[in-house]
Scaffold this motif. Structure first.
Motif, PDB file in Angstrom:
ATOM      1  N   TYR A  17       2.337  -5.289   2.850  1.00 53.51           N
ATOM      2  CA  TYR A  17       1.296  -4.515   3.535  1.00 53.51           C
ATOM      3  C   TYR A  17       0.528  -3.637   2.556  1.00 53.51           C
ATOM      4  O   TYR A  17       1.115  -3.044   1.635  1.00 53.51           O
ATOM      5  N   ARG A  18      -0.762  -3.540   2.782  1.00 55.27           N
ATOM      6  CA  ARG A  18      -1.594  -2.587   2.042  1.00 55.27           C
ATOM      7  C   ARG A  18      -1.587  -1.262   2.799  1.00 55.27           C
ATOM      8  O   ARG A  18      -1.626  -1.235   4.039  1.00 55.27           O
ATOM      9  N   ASN A  21      -4.085  -0.789   5.555  1.00 54.07           N
ATOM     10  CA  ASN A  21      -3.903  -1.501   6.823  1.00 54.07           C
ATOM     11  C   ASN A  21      -2.912  -0.816   7.758  1.00 54.07           C
ATOM     12  O   ASN A  21      -2.783  -1.209   8.918  1.00 54.07           O
ATOM     13  N   LEU A  49       0.740  -0.952  -2.222  1.00 56.44           N
ATOM     14  CA  LEU A  49       1.309  -2.184  -1.661  1.00 56.44           C
ATOM     15  C   LEU A  49       2.795  -1.983  -1.348  1.00 56.44           C
ATOM     16  O   LEU A  49       3.555  -1.518  -2.208  1.00 56.44           O
ATOM     17  N   ARG A  70      -1.653 -12.702  -2.722  1.00 50.69           N
ATOM     18  CA  ARG A  70      -2.584 -12.727  -1.583  1.00 50.69           C
ATOM     19  C   ARG A  70      -2.840 -11.309  -1.067  1.00 50.69           C
ATOM     20  O   ARG A  70      -3.978 -10.928  -0.781  1.00 50.69           O
ATOM     21  N   SER A  71      -1.797 -10.497  -0.982  1.00 49.90           N
ATOM     22  CA  SER A  71      -1.955  -9.123  -0.504  1.00 49.90           C
ATOM     23  C   SER A  71      -2.717  -8.279  -1.517  1.00 49.90           C
ATOM     24  O   SER A  71      -3.534  -7.437  -1.140  1.00 49.90           O
ATOM     25  N   LYS A  74      -6.356  -9.567  -1.463  1.00 49.78           N
ATOM     26  CA  LYS A  74      -6.929  -9.519  -0.107  1.00 49.78           C
ATOM     27  C   LYS A  74      -7.697 -10.786   0.253  1.00 49.78           C
ATOM     28  O   LYS A  74      -8.629 -10.756   1.036  1.00 49.78           O
ATOM     29  N   ASP A  75      -7.332 -11.892  -0.349  1.00 51.50           N
ATOM     30  CA  ASP A  75      -7.884 -13.190   0.067  1.00 51.50           C
ATOM     31  C   ASP A  75      -7.011 -14.337  -0.425  1.00 51.50           C
ATOM     32  O   ASP A  75      -6.038 -14.129  -1.142  1.00 51.50           O
TER      33      ASP A  75
END
Length: 199
Positions: A17-18, A21, A49, A70-71, A74-75
């Motif tokens: 998780y960021r 978010n 993170l 990916r985290s 963010k893509d």
């Protein structure tokens, strides 16, 4: 239920998780995240993170490299590879490298994620999947970084190129090859298909 428990309810094992978010679930996200790290619920894997580990009979399961990348980015537009991937070519690379390379459109430089070093290379072109043709071109691009006998590896790589699909190799050389790599592999392509390569 207190706010930390409410935040914890939103988390799923195995996910990274960021911080940004999680602000919607907490009125004091930094304090609550610090509490969850302190009690072992979360692991901080990089600045901003956090990882909620899966548990097995052997303890916490570390996050997969792809999940971390990916985290972080963010893509999904990246290719995660390693010099160890060159071993699939069978051209004499036998060393095991503790190095992860991430081709992507956003970041460049070395980043530590969960105690692992990732080398991000910002580049406009990379395939979705590391094909053998791409790996051959990538190996020649980075020949100077290998620990093996480079002349031996290069000679083997040039010989390997002649056994590959001409069109796929030609595309990989044109799309991903550095200028020096293109010069080294041009004779291979010419030898494979002199008429088509001349067109």
């Amino acid at each position: 239920m207190n706010r930390v428990a409410e935040l914890k309810q939103q988390l799923k094992p195995g996910k990274v998780y960021r911080r940004e978010n999680l602000t919607r679930y907490s009125n004091a996200v930094d304090r609550h995240l610090a509490q969850l790290v302190d009690d072992g619920t979360l692991e901080k894997v990089a600045s901003g993170l956090y990882y909620f580990p899966k548990r097995s009979v052997f303890g916490a399961v570390p996050p997969e490299d792809e999940v971390l990348v990916r985290s972080f980015l963010k893509d999904d537009h990246f290719l995660l590879t390693s010099p160890n991937s060159y071993n699939a070519l069978r051209v004499g690379t036998t060393q095991l490298y503790n190095k992860r390379v991430v081709y992507n459109h956003k970041r460049h430089g070395e980043v530590d994620l969960n105690g692992k070093k990732f080398f991000f290379h910002k580049t406009p072109y990379f395939p979705k999947k590391a094909t053998l043709e791409f790996l051959l071109v990538d190996l020649v691009n980075h020949l100077d970084t290998l620990a093996e006998d480079r002349e031996m590896v290069l000679n083997n790589a040039l010989a390997k190129g002649k056994t590959m699909d001409y069109n796929k190799l030609k595309y990989a050389v044109r799309k991903y090859g550095h200028s020096k790599t293109k010069k080294l592999l041009q004779p291979v392509l010419q030898q494979m298909n002199p008429k088509q390569y001349a067109n």
